[in-house]
Write a protein that holds these residues in place. Structure first.
Motif, short mmCIF file in Angstrom:
data_model
loop_
_atom_site.label_atom_id
_atom_site.label_comp_id
_atom_site.label_asym_id
_atom_site.label_seq_id
_atom_site.Cartn_x
_atom_site.Cartn_y
_atom_site.Cartn_z
N PHE A 81 3.93 -1.01 -4.92
CA PHE A 81 2.63 -1.47 -4.44
C PHE A 81 1.76 -0.27 -4.08
O PHE A 81 0.57 -0.21 -4.41
CB PHE A 81 2.86 -2.38 -3.23
N ILE B 111 -0.48 -7.18 4.03
CA ILE B 111 0.55 -6.16 3.82
C ILE B 111 1.37 -5.96 5.09
O ILE B 111 2.60 -5.87 5.06
CB ILE B 111 -0.09 -4.83 3.36
N VAL C 290 8.34 -8.07 -6.40
CA VAL C 290 6.99 -7.54 -6.21
C VAL C 290 6.01 -8.71 -6.20
O VAL C 290 6.13 -9.62 -7.03
CB VAL C 290 6.63 -6.54 -7.34
N ARG D 60 5.10 -14.38 -3.99
CA ARG D 60 6.05 -13.65 -4.81
C ARG D 60 7.23 -14.53 -5.16
O ARG D 60 7.47 -15.56 -4.52
CB ARG D 60 6.52 -12.38 -4.09
N ILE E 78 0.39 -8.07 -7.56
CA ILE E 78 0.67 -6.65 -7.77
C ILE E 78 1.46 -6.46 -9.05
O ILE E 78 1.27 -5.46 -9.76
CB ILE E 78 1.42 -6.07 -6.55
N THR F 100 -2.09 0.91 -5.39
CA THR F 100 -3.24 1.09 -4.49
C THR F 100 -3.79 2.52 -4.58
O THR F 100 -5.01 2.71 -4.53
CB THR F 100 -2.85 0.78 -3.03
N SER G 282 2.68 -12.77 1.11
CA SER G 282 2.15 -12.68 -0.25
C SER G 282 2.84 -13.73 -1.12
O SER G 282 3.88 -14.28 -0.74
CB SER G 282 2.39 -11.28 -0.84
N GLU H 296 7.47 -1.98 -1.92
CA GLU H 296 6.29 -1.42 -1.25
C GLU H 296 5.91 -0.06 -1.81
O GLU H 296 4.73 0.32 -1.79
CB GLU H 296 6.54 -1.37 0.25
#
Length: 618
Positions: free
Chosen positions: A109, A78, A213, A85, A217, A113, A83, A106
């Motif tokens: 995301f 992160i 994204v 994507r 995720i 989380t 990542s 974010e």
């Protein structure tokens, strides 16, 4: 006083930067030692000590450490924004909209989380009320399950840090625009009482992927949206599956294989393999190009990763080819294409992911990948030879003899032992793929530190962090794909698609052709591992319905998606080769087209002649 304050600030800054890395390094080294000890204990200790019993604790403890370091490593990813994507739209946006898009991505995301951290804490409360214990070590399940609130809470903290930094970049107005777009995307959660599950599931997934994204995720948020809008499952289920879906011994092979490649690469493996390959084919037309392909095949048999192979070998061979007069774009394209062999020749991370997803023997998949890998390497070498002959590019003219070949092989001997450990251990029935991977990683450490003596403590730590970070992206992808796949199973999506395709035609030839075209298209836009975990449960019922074995289909899928490593905009091998060669990716993409056509020829052969890839499987 000021010095003390400054010291505290510097300690805080160091912890902020390295907190997760401490656990990652300790964790990957610990589980490598534990699983290696498990093998040593089983075959050596028990031979000398009567009633030694079984070292069952090693596997149990390793699984839980593996889950912890996987989710902690995602926090590091992160921070780096590393990542998997789809960034087709993102790349075409002006700089201002790109900055706003990070606020949207974010924040979404962060929502996921926080949900998993909250319901993960609910799991902890349940385990406090009704304690449960692990089988071997009798550890309270509370301890491993703490990763849900702790790990996802830490991810939320890292995301808040990123969002705060992005707000400072964007300014107040653009930040409010980004947050407004996020609220619009999530508005159905609040304003819709009920929606059909499938439009929500696939609609959200497509939308989230398009706006950039991360795919893992996107899978998790699409599942969460479906649960909220369609009441398909209890929302608490998401947190539990985030733990149970990766509480798997076979999946642990992924970080071990990646770690083995990292250790051996940092420990001086690449240049020794390159010297050996140069002795074998370096004197022919296109000698250094042929050397690059052969070295990629050797290195692929250790790392199991296409991009890692391109990075390790390309850094040595691309400058060498350019120095000898080769076209820079051809050199980069050749190494990028040769890197695809790394995911065919065992060990192979895509084969591990497919084997877990389809419940197929990973050992059989590894065997089935050998012939396609050799065929792909062979056609690339032929193309390199004839193209170099046409251009007049000769190999380095030096004396080559059996003595010099023997010396090069002797220098590379420790590196050449790794495939023997992995393949010999698996097919000799001595080790499982995960155990073989752990032993290979342990061996790589020993070779790099004590035999080649090219790794110090700092390099060991850096290799451990890279291995954990790389594997965590794959592991989290598999966890979220499990959630996504469970919704599809409840709604019978795989069965519906299988019945629809079989209603169109029952011809195996046409169905395999359609699936190959679909996979090639998907490979253009989606990373191979993501495509495997998403499409395997959908397409497997279709191919088995026309008599294709899951083993054969696994080879078709991996070889097909390996070609996606070469196709923009998600062709990661092209990106790595472009970075190494300092060359425009568009020019490399043109140079690689003939190689892609040759790889498609190999794909056609293994698709319609199953005896070719399966000839080594008993």
């Amino acid at each position: 006083m000021d010095g003390a304050v400054q010291g505290k600030v510097s300690i805080f800054s160091w912890l902020n930067e390295n907190f997760e890395k401490i656990f990652m390094v300790a964790g990957i080294l610990a589980i490598t030692l534990f699983i290696t000890w498990q093998v040593v204990y089983r075959y050596i200790i028990t031979q000398f000590i009567e009633r030694a019993g079984a070292a069952v604790w090693t596997e149990e403890l390793s699984r839980y450490i593996f889950i912890w370091i996987s989710y902690l490593a995602l926090s590091v990813a992160i921070k780096k924004r590393s990542s998997i994507r789809v960034d087709i739209i993102y790349d075409k946006l002006p700089e201002r909209l790109q900055a706003i898009s990070w606020i949207v991505v974010e924040t979404l995301f962060l929502v996921l989380t926080l949900v998993i951290a909250y319901f993960g804490y609910g799991q902890i409360e349940r385990l406090l009320t009704y304690p449960q214990y692990t089988t071997a070590l009798r550890i309270p399940f509370l301890i491993p399950y703490l990763i849900l609130p702790f790990g996802f809470g830490l991810m939320a903290l890292r995301l808040l840090q990123r969002i705060y930094g992005q707000i400072r970049v964007c300014g107040l107005l653009d930040s409010l625009i980004g947050l407004g777009v996020t609220l619009i995307i999530l508005s159905p959660w609040y304003f819709v009482d009920y929606m059909d599950p499938l439009p929500v599931l696939f609609g959200y997934f497509a939308l989230l992927c398009v706006i950039g994204v991360p795919i893992a995720i996107s899978l998790g948020l699409a599942t969460l949206s479906t649960i909220i809008c369609s009441q398909t499952l209890p929302i608490e289920y998401m947190a539990q599956v985030c733990f149970t879906s990766i509480d798997s011994f076979p999946i642990m092979a992924i970080p071990f294989f990646i770690a083995a490649g990292e250790y051996m690469g940092a420990g001086g493996l690449s240049k020794r393999l390159l010297a050996l390959a140069d002795e074998i084919v370096g004197g022919l037309y296109g000698g250094i190009g042929l050397t690059a392909v052969v070295t990629c095949m050797f290195f692929g048999a250790i790392s199991g990763s296409g991009p890692a192979t391109v990075a390790a070998i390309g850094a040595l061979t691309i400058p060498a080819m350019v120095e000898r007069g080769y076209d820079k774009f051809f050199a980069a394209a050749l190494v990028a294409a040769a890197g695809c062999v790394g995911v065919m020749i065992p060990p192979s991370n895509p084969f591990v992911v497919y084997g877990v997803s389809a419940q197929v023997s990973i050992g059989d998949l590894f065997l089935s990948g050998i012939v396609p890998g050799l065929m792909t390497g062979g056609v690339l070498m032929l193309y390199c030879y004839f193209y170099a002959r046409k251009k007049g590019w000769r190999g380095e003219q030096k004396t080559r003899s059996m003595a010099s070949l023997g010396n090069a092989a002797w220098e590379a001997k420790w590196a050449l032992v790794v495939p023997i450990i992995v393949l010999g251990g698996i097919y000799g029935g001595v080790m499982t793929p995960t155990e073989a991977a752990a032993v290979a990683a342990f061996y790589g450490l020993i070779v790099g530190i004590f035999l080649y003596r090219e790794m110090d403590f700092k390099q060991v730590c850096a290799s451990c962090v890279t291995a954990c970070e790389t594997s965590s992206i794959i592991i989290v992808l598999m966890a979220m794909a499990t959630l996504f796949g469970n919704i599809m199973t409840i709604e019978d999506v795989p069965g519906t698609i299988a019945r629809w395709m079989l209603s169109i035609t029952e011809s195996k030839f046409i169905i395999l052709l359609l699936i190959n075209i679909l996979l090639l298209i998907v490979g253009v836009f989606m990373e191979a591992l993501a495509a495997i975990v998403i499409l395997t449960p959908i397409l497997l019922p279709v191919v088995t319905g026309v008599g294709v074995s899951p083993l054969h289909f696994g080879v078709i899928m991996v070889v097909n998606l390996a070609i996606g490593f070469l196709t923009p905009p998600v062709g990661v091998n092209l990106f790595v080769a472009s970075g190494v060669a300092q060359a425009k990716i568009e020019r490399i993409a043109v140079a690689v087209l003939p190689m892609i056509l040759l790889m498609l020829l190999v794909l056609a052969i293994i698709t319609y002649c199953p005896s070719v890839p399966l000839m080594l499987v008993s």
